[in-house]
Design a protein around this motif. Structure first.
Motif, PDB file in Angstrom:
ATOM      1  N   ASP A  45      70.507  10.817  66.249  1.00  0.00           N
ATOM      2  CA  ASP A  45      70.780  12.264  66.643  1.00  0.00           C
ATOM      3  C   ASP A  45      71.993  12.586  66.815  1.00  0.00           C
ATOM      4  N   LEU A  46      72.732  11.927  67.864  1.00  0.00           N
ATOM      5  CA  LEU A  46      74.094  12.351  68.142  1.00  0.00           C
ATOM      6  C   LEU A  46      75.166  12.219  67.189  1.00  0.00           C
ATOM      7  N   LEU A  47      75.136  11.194  66.269  1.00  0.00           N
ATOM      8  CA  LEU A  47      75.904  11.074  65.139  1.00  0.00           C
ATOM      9  C   LEU A  47      75.687  12.220  64.306  1.00  0.00           C
ATOM     10  N   GLN A  48      74.487  12.586  63.958  1.00  0.00           N
ATOM     11  CA  GLN A  48      74.322  13.722  63.097  1.00  0.00           C
ATOM     12  C   GLN A  48      74.475  15.127  63.574  1.00  0.00           C
ATOM     13  N   LYS A  49      74.599  15.300  65.070  1.00  0.00           N
ATOM     14  CA  LYS A  49      75.412  16.503  65.543  1.00  0.00           C
ATOM     15  C   LYS A  49      76.913  16.771  64.917  1.00  0.00           C
ATOM     16  N   HIS A  50      77.495  15.666  64.418  1.00  0.00           N
ATOM     17  CA  HIS A  50      79.051  15.891  63.975  1.00  0.00           C
ATOM     18  C   HIS A  50      78.900  16.430  62.618  1.00  0.00           C
ATOM     19  N   GLY A  51      79.535  17.632  62.110  1.00  0.00           N
ATOM     20  CA  GLY A  51      79.274  18.387  60.935  1.00  0.00           C
ATOM     21  C   GLY A  51      79.833  17.534  59.950  1.00  0.00           C
ATOM     22  N   CYS A  52      80.514  16.237  59.844  1.00  0.00           N
ATOM     23  CA  CYS A  52      81.096  15.342  58.841  1.00  0.00           C
ATOM     24  C   CYS A  52      80.137  14.286  58.771  1.00  0.00           C
ATOM     25  N   MET A 100      75.482   6.594  77.921  1.00  0.00           N
ATOM     26  CA  MET A 100      74.797   7.509  78.849  1.00  0.00           C
ATOM     27  C   MET A 100      75.698   7.932  80.056  1.00  0.00           C
ATOM     28  N   ARG A 101      76.624   7.145  80.600  1.00  0.00           N
ATOM     29  CA  ARG A 101      77.373   7.228  81.667  1.00  0.00           C
ATOM     30  C   ARG A 101      78.810   7.719  81.276  1.00  0.00           C
ATOM     31  N   GLU A 102      79.290   7.627  80.132  1.00  0.00           N
ATOM     32  CA  GLU A 102      80.697   7.922  79.798  1.00  0.00           C
ATOM     33  C   GLU A 102      80.466   8.546  78.377  1.00  0.00           C
ATOM     34  N   PRO A 103      79.728   9.455  78.141  1.00  0.00           N
ATOM     35  CA  PRO A 103      79.443  10.054  76.860  1.00  0.00           C
ATOM     36  C   PRO A 103      80.816  10.510  76.217  1.00  0.00           C
ATOM     37  N   ALA A 104      81.777  11.270  76.917  1.00  0.00           N
ATOM     38  CA  ALA A 104      83.030  11.792  76.044  1.00  0.00           C
ATOM     39  C   ALA A 104      83.749  10.502  75.678  1.00  0.00           C
ATOM     40  N   VAL A 134      85.748   7.215  70.754  1.00  0.00           N
ATOM     41  CA  VAL A 134      85.708   5.857  70.358  1.00  0.00           C
ATOM     42  C   VAL A 134      84.865   5.774  68.961  1.00  0.00           C
ATOM     43  N   LEU A 135      83.730   6.244  68.962  1.00  0.00           N
ATOM     44  CA  LEU A 135      82.949   6.188  67.969  1.00  0.00           C
ATOM     45  C   LEU A 135      83.376   7.026  66.744  1.00  0.00           C
ATOM     46  N   THR A 136      83.863   8.434  66.864  1.00  0.00           N
ATOM     47  CA  THR A 136      84.382   9.304  65.864  1.00  0.00           C
ATOM     48  C   THR A 136      85.765   8.485  65.415  1.00  0.00           C
ATOM     49  N   ASP A 137      86.659   8.053  66.305  1.00  0.00           N
ATOM     50  CA  ASP A 137      87.661   7.298  66.054  1.00  0.00           C
ATOM     51  C   ASP A 137      87.560   6.103  64.841  1.00  0.00           C
ATOM     52  N   PHE A 138      86.235   5.152  65.385  1.00  0.00           N
ATOM     53  CA  PHE A 138      85.933   4.144  64.251  1.00  0.00           C
ATOM     54  C   PHE A 138      85.738   4.696  62.967  1.00  0.00           C
ATOM     55  N   LEU A 139      84.917   5.962  62.964  1.00  0.00           N
ATOM     56  CA  LEU A 139      84.332   6.554  61.561  1.00  0.00           C
ATOM     57  C   LEU A 139      85.355   7.159  61.155  1.00  0.00           C
ATOM     58  N   GLY A 140      86.732   7.324  61.689  1.00  0.00           N
ATOM     59  CA  GLY A 140      87.709   8.232  60.959  1.00  0.00           C
ATOM     60  C   GLY A 140      87.654   9.753  61.047  1.00  0.00           C
ATOM     61  N   VAL A 141      86.732  10.217  61.999  1.00  0.00           N
ATOM     62  CA  VAL A 141      86.781  11.817  62.143  1.00  0.00           C
ATOM     63  C   VAL A 141      87.252  11.998  63.466  1.00  0.00           C
ATOM     64  N   GLU A 142      87.573  13.435  63.853  1.00  0.00           N
ATOM     65  CA  GLU A 142      87.547  13.931  65.088  1.00  0.00           C
ATOM     66  C   GLU A 142      86.376  14.240  65.730  1.00  0.00           C
ATOM     67  N   PRO A 143      86.343  14.055  67.060  1.00  0.00           N
ATOM     68  CA  PRO A 143      85.026  14.390  68.066  1.00  0.00           C
ATOM     69  C   PRO A 143      84.596  15.697  67.770  1.00  0.00           C
ATOM     70  N   ASP A 144      83.301  16.160  67.840  1.00  0.00           N
ATOM     71  CA  ASP A 144      82.761  17.270  67.379  1.00  0.00           C
ATOM     72  C   ASP A 144      82.147  17.861  68.863  1.00  0.00           C
ATOM     73  N   GLU A 153      80.055  19.667  69.429  1.00  0.00           N
ATOM     74  CA  GLU A 153      78.514  19.702  69.239  1.00  0.00           C
ATOM     75  C   GLU A 153      77.942  18.443  69.822  1.00  0.00           C
ATOM     76  N   GLN A 154      78.446  17.246  69.791  1.00  0.00           N
ATOM     77  CA  GLN A 154      77.845  15.962  70.065  1.00  0.00           C
ATOM     78  C   GLN A 154      77.825  15.921  71.848  1.00  0.00           C
ATOM     79  N   THR A 155      78.904  16.505  72.290  1.00  0.00           N
ATOM     80  CA  THR A 155      78.939  16.440  73.867  1.00  0.00           C
ATOM     81  C   THR A 155      78.032  17.515  74.382  1.00  0.00           C
ATOM     82  N   SER A 156      77.755  18.621  73.609  1.00  0.00           N
ATOM     83  CA  SER A 156      76.746  19.450  74.220  1.00  0.00           C
ATOM     84  C   SER A 156      75.209  18.963  73.940  1.00  0.00           C
ATOM     85  N   PHE A 157      75.105  17.956  73.012  1.00  0.00           N
ATOM     86  CA  PHE A 157      73.728  17.497  72.644  1.00  0.00           C
ATOM     87  C   PHE A 157      73.396  16.536  73.642  1.00  0.00           C
ATOM     88  N   ILE A 158      74.609  15.644  73.973  1.00  0.00           N
ATOM     89  CA  ILE A 158      74.338  14.791  75.037  1.00  0.00           C
ATOM     90  C   ILE A 158      73.827  15.358  76.373  1.00  0.00           C
TER      91      ILE A 158
END
Length: 277
Positions: A13-20, A192-196, A201-211, A213-218
């Motif tokens: 669900d978190l990943l899909q909160k990213h628009g890309c 859970m402890r360090e979401p930002a 790290v995850l978005t960098d791994f996937l080659g996109v910028e953080p969204d 909406e993902q921070t708000s979702f968590i």
């Protein structure tokens, strides 16, 4: 990829909160019977066949067509639209999966084994996942020197032992094969402890910028625990500590026994130890 009850619904669900980012939910384990029924049956890279895909698929024309369509869809992924999938049944199929989808990148979600065992037992899904049939033989192949100390007839401790064997087996299979993929290992507790930081790290791994909406979702999902067992609304405390209230000392001991036995069989690689309580 993740073991059952490791927070993969939450991460999906978190990943899909990213628009890309688009993340399909369990296209293998929940949408095909064969992959669920052959979970932990090893498919190696050499088993891949460009026509049949795998000899186990010889009599499954429809499934082969489905897999080819899935691959075609996944290969449309690009920097503006990252397409992936979440699943729990790929641990024994990683060699084959690398041959089938060579460019696949993997996020390996891990969780405290005690928390996983507790959640597996509370979900009452072990029968659906065929743990009793599939897990002990697979574990014995990898960890043949393990000697169970569970008292005959103690079904609660036996169930915890089997769930722990499932975790140890899948994590060891990942240790052996995931290095052939470009991959990132993520611990649920860290998310859970360090979401930002983890999102970055995850978005960098996937080659996109953080969204944002993902921070708000968590933030919204961590406020309270509500919904059923498959809900991703879980407070940080409940995610990390429910097992302390749920598991008995005997169950905790057998989990430690299993994980220690696997660690002794496989001392190098992904850590399998249970952290101190």
């Amino acid at each position: 990829m993740a073991h059952h009850r490791s927070g993969s619904n939450f991460l999906n669900d978190l990943l899909q909160k990213h628009g890309c980012i688009e993340c399909l939910n369990e296209p293998l384990s929940m949408h095909t019977r064969l992959f669920r029924e052959t979970d932990l049956v090893l498919w190696h890279a050499g088993d891949f066949d460009p026509v049949l895909l795998h000899r186990g698929l010889t009599a499954h024309d429809g499934l082969r067509a489905y897999l080819l369509e899935l691959r075609q869809y996944l290969l449309q992924s690009h920097s503006g639209r990252v397409i992936g999938f979440k699943d729990t049944c790929v641990f024994g199929k990683l060699g084959w999966l690398k041959a089938f989808l060579p460019t696949l990148r993997i996020i390996f979600l891990r969780r405290d084994p005690r928390a996983i065992v507790s959640s597996v037992l509370r979900s009452k899904m072990a029968a659906f996942w065929r743990y009793a049939d599939l897990v002990p033989p697979a574990f014995a192949q990898i960890c043949p020197r393990y000697i169970s100390r569970v008292v005959p007839g103690d079904t609660a401790v036996r169930a915890a032992e089997t769930a722990a064997m499932s975790i140890a087996t899948r994590y060891e299979l990942a240790r052996r094969t995931v290095g052939s993929f470009e991959h990132h290992t993520l611990n649920l507790d860290d998310l859970m402890r360090e979401p930002a930081r983890c999102i970055a790290v995850l978005t960098d791994f996937l080659g996109v910028e953080p969204d944002p909406e993902q921070t708000s979702f968590i933030a919204a999902r961590q406020c309270e625990t509500r919904g059923g067992l498959f809900s991703s609304f879980r407070s940080t405390h409940d995610v990390e500590a429910t097992w302390r209230r749920h598991l008995s000392p005997a169950q905790l001991q057998v989990i430690d026994d299993v994980m220690r036995a696997m660690r002794e069989e496989s001392p190098i690689g992904l850590p399998l130890e249970v952290d101190s309580a």
